[in-house]
Enzyme design. Structure first.
Site, short mmCIF file in Angstrom:
data_model
loop_
_atom_site.label_atom_id
_atom_site.label_comp_id
_atom_site.label_asym_id
_atom_site.label_seq_id
_atom_site.Cartn_x
_atom_site.Cartn_y
_atom_site.Cartn_z
CE LYS A 185 -8.51 -3.02 3.93
NZ LYS A 185 -7.74 -2.13 3.08
CD1 TRP B 142 -2.28 -2.12 1.85
CD2 TRP B 142 -3.04 -1.15 -0.01
NE1 TRP B 142 -3.34 -2.86 1.38
CE2 TRP B 142 -3.83 -2.29 0.25
CE3 TRP B 142 -3.32 -0.37 -1.15
CZ2 TRP B 142 -4.89 -2.67 -0.58
CZ3 TRP B 142 -4.39 -0.76 -1.97
CH2 TRP B 142 -5.15 -1.89 -1.69
CG ASP C 25 -3.16 3.97 4.30
OD1 ASP C 25 -4.22 3.79 4.93
OD2 ASP C 25 -2.86 3.36 3.25
C1 LIG Z 1 -7.26 -1.62 2.03
C2 LIG Z 1 -6.20 -0.61 2.13
C3 LIG Z 1 -6.09 0.45 1.21
C4 LIG Z 1 -7.04 0.60 0.04
O1 LIG Z 1 -8.27 0.99 0.49
P1 LIG Z 1 -9.49 1.33 -0.51
O2 LIG Z 1 -10.49 1.88 0.43
O3 LIG Z 1 -9.87 0.06 -1.18
O4 LIG Z 1 -9.01 2.34 -1.48
C5 LIG Z 1 -5.10 1.38 1.40
N1 LIG Z 1 -4.22 1.28 2.42
C6 LIG Z 1 -4.28 0.28 3.31
C7 LIG Z 1 -3.29 0.22 4.42
C8 LIG Z 1 -5.27 -0.69 3.18
O5 LIG Z 1 -5.32 -1.70 4.07
#
Ligand SMILES: *Cc1c(COP(=O)(O)O)cnc(C)c1O
Length: 362
Positions: free
Chosen positions: A198, A103, A174
Site C-alpha cells: 500500500k 482488519w 498494524d
Molecule cells: C491490506 C491490509 C491487510 C492485509 O494485508 P496482506 O498483505 O494482504 O496480508 C492487513 N491490515 C491492513 C490494515 C490492511 O490494509
C-alpha cells in the site's frame, strides 16, 4: 508518461514514478552487477548492499531507535495476525485488541487461536465509522500487548493520536495502510508491521519493526519461520528473502528521504486529503462515511444518495481515467486511496471531475 492513469487502488497501489523508472532502467542489469536483482544470490555482496541500504534508509527516515530490529518478512500483514500472538502472547496472559474495522476483526480471529484475548473500544455498532475515545478503551492490567490498526483501509478511519496503553504493555500496530505517511515515534510501540503493497512497495514483502526485548518471548518450540527471534538473528535471511520487494521498498524509502522525509510527505498528504474532504463536505451531495475527527488521510470513503448514482459515478470516473474508486465489497460506496505516491494533481483533477458530476447529477 502520458499513458499512466490515476490509480486510486487500495492495494497493491500506486508507486512513485521515479522509482518505477529506476526499476525499469536497472531491471536487466543492476549497475556494476550485470544481472537483475531477481537473478542474484541473496548471499551475494550486491544483495547484502541492497538490503543493508533499505534498512539504513528506513532507520534514517523514521528515526528508528537502535534497540529495534527491522525485518523483511513474507506472508503479508495477514501472517502477522498469527505471528504477533504466536510470539508475544505468552502462557497465562491476555492480548487486548482494539476493534476498529475488518482488519482488526481478522487479526483478533487469529489471536483467539493462540490464547486469551480481550476486545476493547469496538466501534462496530456504528459500522466502524470512527476511532474510539480514550474513555471507551479498557485495558487488561499486565496484558501481553495491545493491538491497534493504525489506519482502517476499508472503513476509511485513522488514529490521530495513540491509545494510552498501561506502562509496560507493548503497543502493537498494524500500519499496513498508513506507515510512513507522516512522522512516527517508534519508541511508543513494541512492534509495528505493514504489508508493503500500500504505502511502501510491491506485494510480497512485509516490514516488521520490533523492540529487542520482545524477541525474548519467542518460544524455541515455535516453527522456525514463524519465530521473530530467528528472523532477527539471521538478518531476515534465514531463508531466501523477497529480494525484488526489498529492492523496490528500498527505492521507495530513498524517494521519501529525497522528498522531504516524513515531514515533507505529511504536508503533501494533508493537502491531498484536505482538498478531497473539502469537496465532500461542500454541499451535501457527497456523503463522506467516516466521522470528521476519525477521517483517514490515506483512504477517503464516501457515498452518494443512491447505489445507482454510485455506480454511474464509478463508471464515468473510470472512463475518465480515475481508476480504483469502487469501495471495498464489504462496505460498498466509493473509496479514493491516496497513499504517499499518489500525485497531488490526481486529487485536483478528481475534485474537478466530482464538481462536474455534481453539476450534472445534483
Ligand atoms: C491490506 C491490509 C491487510 C492485509 O494485508 P496482506 O498483505 O494482504 O496480508 C492487513 N491490515 C491492513 C490494515 C490492511 O490494509
Amino acid at each position: 508518461m502520458t499513458d499512466r492513469i490515476y490509480n486510486f487502488s487500495a492495494g497493491p497501489a500506486v508507486l512513485p514514478l521515479p522509482v518505477l523508472e529506476e526499476v525499469q532502467r536497472d531491471l536487466i542489469a543492476l549497475p556494476g552487477v550485470g544481472m537483475s536483482v531477481m537473478e542474484i544470490s541473496h548471499r551475494s555482496a550486491p544483495f547484502e548492499a541492497i538490503i543493508g541500504a533499505a534498512e539504513a534508509d528506513i532507520r534514517a527516515l523514521a528515526g528508528i531507535p537502535d534497540n529495534y530490529k527491522v525485518l523483511f518478512l513474507q506472508g503479508g500483514a495477514t501472517l502477522q495476525f498469527s505471528m504477533v500472538p504466536l510470539n508475544l502472547l505468552t502462557e497465562g496472559r491476555t492480548a487486548d485488541y482494539i476493534m476498529t474495522g475488518s482488519w482488526a476483526d481478522k487479526a483478533l480471529k487469529e489471536a483467539k487461536r493462540v490464547g486469551a484475548t480481550h476486545e476493547t473500544g469496538s466501534t462496530a455498532d456504528t459500522g466502524y465509522n470512527r476511532i474510539p475515545t480514550d474513555a471507551e478503551l479498557e485495558f487488561t492490567p499486565g496484558a501481553a500487548y495491545v493491538h491497534m490498526t493504525a489506519n482502517n483501509t476499508i472503513e476509511g478511519t485513522e488514529w490521530h493520536r495513540l491509545p494510552q496503553v498501561p506502562e509496560d504493555v507493548p503497543l502493537v500496530a498494524d500500519a499496513s495502510s498508513d506507515i510512513f505517511s507522516g512522522p512516527v515515534d517508534i519508541s511508543k510501540f513494541g512492534l509495528v508491521y505493514a504489508g508493503a503493497q500500500k504505502n511502501l512497495g510491491p506485494s510480497g514483502v512485509t516490514l516488521v519493526i520490533v523492540r529487542d526485548d520482545l524477541l525474548a518471548r519467542s518460544a524455541k518450540s515455535l516453527h522456525t519461520m514463524l519465530n521473530y527471534a530467528v528472523h532477527a538473528e539471521n538478518g531476515s535471511m534465514y531463508n531466501t528473502p523477497p529480494a525484488f520487494g526489498v529492492y523496490v521498498l528500498g527505492l521507495v524509502v530513498k524517494w521519501l528521504r529525497a522528498n522531504g522525509g516524513l515531514e515533507g510527505i505529511a504536508a503533501v498528504n494533508a493537502r491531498k486529503a484536505g482538498a478531497l474532504y473539502a469537496e465532500l463536505d461542500r454541499t451535501g451531495f457527497w456523503k463522506p462515511t467516516a466521522q470528521p475527527d476519525s477521517r483517514s488521510q490515506m483512504n477517503v470513503t464516501f457515498r452518494l444518495a443512491t447505489e445507482d448514482l454510485e455506480k454511474r459515478f464509478v463508471k464515468e470516473a473510470t472512463a475518465a481515467g480515475f481508476d480504483g474508486l469502487k469501495g471495498h465489497r464489504a462496505v460498498g460506496g466509493m473509496r479514493a486511496s491516496i497513499y504517499n505516491a499518489f500525485p497531488e494533481q490526481g486529487v485536483t483533477d478528481l475534485v474537478a471531475f466530482m464538481r462536474e458530476f455534481e453539476r450534472v447529477n445534483g
